[in-house]
Design a protein around this motif. Sequence first.
Motif, PDB file in Angstrom:
ATOM      1  N   THR A   1       0.898  -1.137   0.171  1.00 12.72           N
ATOM      2  CA  THR A   1      -0.091   0.123  -0.081  1.00 12.72           C
ATOM      3  C   THR A   1       0.894   1.127   0.018  1.00 12.72           C
ATOM      4  O   THR A   1       0.611   2.017  -0.666  1.00 12.72           O
ATOM      5  N   GLY A   2       1.871   1.274   0.820  1.00 20.47           N
ATOM      6  CA  GLY A   2       2.894   2.314   0.942  1.00 20.47           C
ATOM      7  C   GLY A   2       3.369   2.646  -0.671  1.00 20.47           C
ATOM      8  O   GLY A   2       3.628   3.853  -0.869  1.00 20.47           O
ATOM      9  N   ILE A   3       3.798   1.553  -1.413  1.00 24.03           N
ATOM     10  CA  ILE A   3       4.588   1.687  -2.407  1.00 24.03           C
ATOM     11  C   ILE A   3       3.692   2.269  -3.350  1.00 24.03           C
ATOM     12  O   ILE A   3       4.066   3.064  -4.423  1.00 24.03           O
ATOM     13  N   PHE A   4       2.495   1.797  -3.456  1.00 27.14           N
ATOM     14  CA  PHE A   4       1.435   2.185  -4.362  1.00 27.14           C
ATOM     15  C   PHE A   4       1.217   3.676  -4.217  1.00 27.14           C
ATOM     16  O   PHE A   4       0.930   4.459  -5.132  1.00 27.14           O
ATOM     17  N   MET A   5       0.795   4.206  -2.893  1.00 28.76           N
ATOM     18  CA  MET A   5       0.715   5.389  -2.603  1.00 28.76           C
ATOM     19  C   MET A   5       1.814   6.416  -3.168  1.00 28.76           C
ATOM     20  O   MET A   5       1.572   7.632  -3.581  1.00 28.76           O
ATOM     21  N   ALA A   6       3.145   5.857  -2.977  1.00 25.64           N
ATOM     22  CA  ALA A   6       4.024   6.816  -3.415  1.00 25.64           C
ATOM     23  C   ALA A   6       4.472   6.800  -4.921  1.00 25.64           C
ATOM     24  O   ALA A   6       4.670   7.960  -5.613  1.00 25.64           O
ATOM     25  N   LYS A   7       3.974   5.678  -5.651  1.00 26.54           N
ATOM     26  CA  LYS A   7       3.979   5.993  -7.050  1.00 26.54           C
ATOM     27  C   LYS A   7       2.992   6.608  -7.445  1.00 26.54           C
ATOM     28  O   LYS A   7       2.867   7.532  -8.328  1.00 26.54           O
ATOM     29  N   HIS A   8       1.644   6.879  -6.906  1.00 25.58           N
ATOM     30  CA  HIS A   8       0.637   7.598  -7.117  1.00 25.58           C
ATOM     31  C   HIS A   8       0.950   9.229  -7.127  1.00 25.58           C
ATOM     32  O   HIS A   8       0.585   9.883  -7.831  1.00 25.58           O
ATOM     33  N   ILE A   9       1.540   9.321  -5.856  1.00 27.02           N
ATOM     34  CA  ILE A   9       1.927  10.927  -5.685  1.00 27.02           C
ATOM     35  C   ILE A   9       3.216  11.068  -6.639  1.00 27.02           C
ATOM     36  O   ILE A   9       2.950  12.196  -7.017  1.00 27.02           O
ATOM     37  N   GLU A  10       3.951  10.086  -6.855  1.00 25.43           N
ATOM     38  CA  GLU A  10       4.942  10.739  -7.879  1.00 25.43           C
ATOM     39  C   GLU A  10       4.328  11.072  -9.337  1.00 25.43           C
ATOM     40  O   GLU A  10       4.836  12.076 -10.030  1.00 25.43           O
ATOM     41  N   GLU A  11       3.536  10.186  -9.711  1.00 23.50           N
ATOM     42  CA  GLU A  11       2.895  10.342 -11.022  1.00 23.50           C
ATOM     43  C   GLU A  11       1.952  11.683 -11.153  1.00 23.50           C
ATOM     44  O   GLU A  11       2.076  12.338 -12.128  1.00 23.50           O
ATOM     45  N   ASN A  12       1.537  12.095  -9.968  1.00 22.86           N
ATOM     46  CA  ASN A  12       0.574  13.111  -9.967  1.00 22.86           C
ATOM     47  C   ASN A  12       1.410  14.556  -9.791  1.00 22.86           C
ATOM     48  O   ASN A  12       0.979  15.507 -10.619  1.00 22.86           O
ATOM     49  N   TYR A  13       2.372  14.559  -9.295  1.00 22.17           N
ATOM     50  CA  TYR A  13       3.114  15.650  -8.737  1.00 22.17           C
ATOM     51  C   TYR A  13       4.495  15.835  -9.580  1.00 22.17           C
ATOM     52  O   TYR A  13       5.254  16.828  -9.312  1.00 22.17           O
ATOM     53  N   ARG A  14       4.703  15.094 -10.475  1.00 20.19           N
ATOM     54  CA  ARG A  14       5.986  15.087 -11.266  1.00 20.19           C
ATOM     55  C   ARG A  14       5.913  16.318 -12.470  1.00 20.19           C
ATOM     56  O   ARG A  14       4.636  16.628 -12.835  1.00 20.19           O
ATOM     57  N   LYS A  15       6.907  16.929 -12.429  1.00 21.27           N
ATOM     58  CA  LYS A  15       7.111  18.159 -13.496  1.00 21.27           C
ATOM     59  C   LYS A  15       6.830  17.452 -14.685  1.00 21.27           C
ATOM     60  O   LYS A  15       7.418  16.321 -15.249  1.00 21.27           O
ATOM     61  N   PRO A  16       5.973  18.234 -15.673  1.00 20.73           N
ATOM     62  CA  PRO A  16       5.898  17.641 -17.198  1.00 20.73           C
ATOM     63  C   PRO A  16       7.125  17.653 -17.900  1.00 20.73           C
ATOM     64  O   PRO A  16       8.153  18.616 -17.595  1.00 20.73           O
ATOM     65  N   LYS A  17       7.576  16.822 -18.873  1.00 23.02           N
ATOM     66  CA  LYS A  17       8.691  16.754 -19.478  1.00 23.02           C
ATOM     67  C   LYS A  17       8.566  18.005 -20.653  1.00 23.02           C
ATOM     68  O   LYS A  17       7.650  18.334 -21.270  1.00 23.02           O
ATOM     69  N   LYS A  18      10.044  18.352 -20.769  1.00 17.52           N
ATOM     70  CA  LYS A  18       9.899  19.426 -21.628  1.00 17.52           C
ATOM     71  C   LYS A  18      10.137  18.944 -22.960  1.00 17.52           C
ATOM     72  O   LYS A  18      10.789  17.773 -23.407  1.00 17.52           O
ATOM     73  N   LYS A  19       9.612  19.584 -24.062  1.00 17.79           N
ATOM     74  CA  LYS A  19       9.429  18.976 -25.448  1.00 17.79           C
ATOM     75  C   LYS A  19      10.763  19.868 -26.137  1.00 17.79           C
ATOM     76  O   LYS A  19      10.809  21.223 -26.032  1.00 17.79           O
ATOM     77  N   ASP A  20      11.488  18.972 -26.680  1.00 15.12           N
ATOM     78  CA  ASP A  20      12.557  19.707 -27.441  1.00 15.12           C
ATOM     79  C   ASP A  20      12.014  20.054 -28.816  1.00 15.12           C
ATOM     80  O   ASP A  20      11.760  19.420 -29.656  1.00 15.12           O
ATOM     81  N   ASP A  21      12.070  21.322 -29.212  1.00 15.23           N
ATOM     82  CA  ASP A  21      11.781  21.893 -30.803  1.00 15.23           C
ATOM     83  C   ASP A  21      12.824  21.811 -31.601  1.00 15.23           C
ATOM     84  O   ASP A  21      13.578  22.714 -31.241  1.00 15.23           O
ATOM     85  N   ASP A  22      13.358  20.562 -32.269  1.00 18.75           N
ATOM     86  CA  ASP A  22      14.483  20.559 -33.108  1.00 18.75           C
ATOM     87  C   ASP A  22      14.036  21.068 -34.364  1.00 18.75           C
ATOM     88  O   ASP A  22      13.337  20.474 -35.129  1.00 18.75           O
TER      89      ASP A  22
END
Length: 56
Positions: A35-56
């Motif tokens: 349960t702890g691992i599931f909650m940590a993954k859920h929080i990480e997915e929700n609060y992770r910064k969005p990836k930057k798109k490279d405009d090449d």
Amino acid sequence: MGIFKSSFVFMIGTVCGVYIAQNYDVPNIKKLAKTGIFMAKHIEENYRKPKKKDDD
């Protein structure tokens, strides 16, 4: 003499653990950890910064 003392301590610990597990409401550690691992993954997915798109 040391092996008898250490095996005696191990047997006493085992007997006490079995008594506590049978007579008290002990939480399931494996379920609690999952349960702890599931909650940590859920929080990480929700609060992770969005990836930057490279405009090449």
